[in-house]
Scaffold this motif. Structure first.
Motif, PDB file in Angstrom:
ATOM      1  N   ALA A  24       0.833  -1.208   0.000  1.00 32.06           N
ATOM      2  CA  ALA A  24       0.000   0.000   0.000  1.00 32.06           C
ATOM      3  C   ALA A  24       0.869   1.259   0.000  1.00 32.06           C
ATOM      4  CB  ALA A  24      -0.951  -0.007   1.199  1.00 32.06           C
ATOM      5  N   ILE A  25       1.978   1.222   0.707  1.00 30.15           N
ATOM      6  CA  ILE A  25       2.912   2.358   0.716  1.00 30.15           C
ATOM      7  C   ILE A  25       3.526   2.531  -0.664  1.00 30.15           C
ATOM      8  CG2 ILE A  25       5.131   3.175   1.611  1.00 30.15           C
ATOM      9  CD1 ILE A  25       4.243   1.795   4.312  1.00 30.15           C
ATOM     10  N   ASP A  26       3.947   1.417  -1.282  1.00 31.21           N
ATOM     11  CA  ASP A  26       4.527   1.482  -2.622  1.00 31.21           C
ATOM     12  C   ASP A  26       3.527   2.012  -3.645  1.00 31.21           C
ATOM     13  OD1 ASP A  26       6.990   0.567  -1.769  1.00 31.21           O
ATOM     14  OD2 ASP A  26       6.692  -1.490  -2.483  1.00 31.21           O
ATOM     15  N   VAL A  27       2.272   1.573  -3.533  1.00 36.13           N
ATOM     16  CA  VAL A  27       1.235   2.053  -4.458  1.00 36.13           C
ATOM     17  C   VAL A  27       1.062   3.561  -4.299  1.00 36.13           C
ATOM     18  CG1 VAL A  27      -1.248   2.003  -4.951  1.00 36.13           C
ATOM     19  CG2 VAL A  27       0.017  -0.144  -4.688  1.00 36.13           C
ATOM     20  N   LEU A  28       1.006   4.036  -3.061  1.00 35.80           N
ATOM     21  CA  LEU A  28       0.885   5.476  -2.819  1.00 35.80           C
ATOM     22  C   LEU A  28       2.092   6.218  -3.386  1.00 35.80           C
ATOM     23  CD1 LEU A  28      -0.478   7.968  -1.585  1.00 35.80           C
ATOM     24  CD2 LEU A  28       0.605   7.362   0.591  1.00 35.80           C
ATOM     25  N   ALA A  29       3.273   5.716  -3.113  1.00 32.08           N
ATOM     26  CA  ALA A  29       4.497   6.396  -3.552  1.00 32.08           C
ATOM     27  C   ALA A  29       4.615   6.468  -5.073  1.00 32.08           C
ATOM     28  CB  ALA A  29       5.718   5.690  -2.971  1.00 32.08           C
ATOM     29  N   SER A  30       4.064   5.494  -5.777  1.00 35.06           N
ATOM     30  CA  SER A  30       4.197   5.471  -7.231  1.00 35.06           C
ATOM     31  C   SER A  30       2.926   5.922  -7.958  1.00 35.06           C
ATOM     32  CB  SER A  30       4.580   4.061  -7.695  1.00 35.06           C
ATOM     33  OG  SER A  30       3.552   3.139  -7.384  1.00 35.06           O
ATOM     34  N   SER A  31       1.926   6.383  -7.214  1.00 30.45           N
ATOM     35  CA  SER A  31       0.651   6.751  -7.835  1.00 30.45           C
ATOM     36  C   SER A  31       0.745   8.074  -8.584  1.00 30.45           C
ATOM     37  CB  SER A  31      -0.456   6.818  -6.783  1.00 30.45           C
ATOM     38  OG  SER A  31      -0.194   7.846  -5.858  1.00 30.45           O
ATOM     39  N   GLN A  32      -0.117   8.190  -9.574  1.00 32.33           N
ATOM     40  CA  GLN A  32      -0.266   9.435 -10.313  1.00 32.33           C
ATOM     41  C   GLN A  32      -1.076  10.404  -9.445  1.00 32.33           C
ATOM     42  OE1 GLN A  32       1.118  10.011 -13.402  1.00 32.33           O
ATOM     43  NE2 GLN A  32       2.095   8.033 -13.038  1.00 32.33           N
ATOM     44  N   ALA A  33      -0.955  11.671  -9.708  1.00 31.63           N
ATOM     45  CA  ALA A  33      -1.617  12.691  -8.887  1.00 31.63           C
ATOM     46  C   ALA A  33      -3.110  12.420  -8.720  1.00 31.63           C
ATOM     47  CB  ALA A  33      -1.389  14.078  -9.488  1.00 31.63           C
ATOM     48  N   GLN A  34      -3.776  12.042  -9.784  1.00 30.15           N
ATOM     49  CA  GLN A  34      -5.226  11.843  -9.719  1.00 30.15           C
ATOM     50  C   GLN A  34      -5.610  10.602  -8.909  1.00 30.15           C
ATOM     51  OE1 GLN A  34      -3.397  11.592 -12.525  1.00 30.15           O
ATOM     52  NE2 GLN A  34      -3.994   9.751 -13.648  1.00 30.15           N
ATOM     53  N   ASP A  35      -4.653   9.732  -8.627  1.00 29.44           N
ATOM     54  CA  ASP A  35      -4.934   8.502  -7.884  1.00 29.44           C
ATOM     55  C   ASP A  35      -4.426   8.523  -6.439  1.00 29.44           C
ATOM     56  OD1 ASP A  35      -6.059   7.335 -10.187  1.00 29.44           O
ATOM     57  OD2 ASP A  35      -4.060   6.774 -10.905  1.00 29.44           O
ATOM     58  N   ARG A  36      -3.774   9.596  -6.053  1.00 28.34           N
ATOM     59  CA  ARG A  36      -3.129   9.624  -4.728  1.00 28.34           C
ATOM     60  C   ARG A  36      -4.106   9.592  -3.573  1.00 28.34           C
ATOM     61  NH1 ARG A  36       1.118  13.477  -6.862  1.00 28.34           N
ATOM     62  NH2 ARG A  36       2.552  11.971  -7.767  1.00 28.34           N
ATOM     63  N   PHE A  37      -5.217  10.293  -3.669  1.00 30.81           N
ATOM     64  CA  PHE A  37      -6.159  10.276  -2.555  1.00 30.81           C
ATOM     65  C   PHE A  37      -6.701   8.871  -2.336  1.00 30.81           C
ATOM     66  CE2 PHE A  37     -10.261  10.671  -0.448  1.00 30.81           C
ATOM     67  CZ  PHE A  37      -9.894  11.401   0.668  1.00 30.81           C
TER      68      PHE A  37
END
Length: 99
Positions: A24-37
């Motif tokens: 979950a941390i990796d997904v957040l760290a690599s997410s695009q701006a529109q997907d971060r929330f």
């Protein structure tokens, strides 16, 4: 999945939880701006479930560090909530997970 920081502790249930947290941390760290929330929301959900389980385990321990560890869990959740509440576009959430 980049589990560079994952170190198994030998408890299969906790190790699985820790892997999910790392993911979950990796997904957040690599997410695009529109997907971060959404990624932040998902991390908060994974962390809350893990902390609830681990806190129950820690409450049965006589170790003096257990309370400190439980308190740290609460602080992490509080920090995640503060970030989420301050998010400028928090109404945009595209999670496939249930809240």
């Amino acid at each position: 999945m980049n589990l560079k920081n994952f170190f198994p502790i030998g408890d299969p249930r906790l190790d699985d939880d820790h892997r999910r947290l790392e993911l979950a941390i990796d997904v957040l760290a690599s997410s695009q701006a529109q997907d971060r929330f959404t990624a932040l929301h998902d991390l908060r959900q994974v962390a809350a479930a893990h902390f609830e389980s681990e806190d129950a385990d820690l409450s049965r321990m006589a170790d003096g560090n257990a309370k400190c560890h439980v308190d740290e869990h609460a602080e992490v959740l509080k920090s995640l909530d503060e970030v989420r509440l301050g998010w400028p576009h928090r109404s945009v959430m595209r999670s496939s997970r249930q809240p």
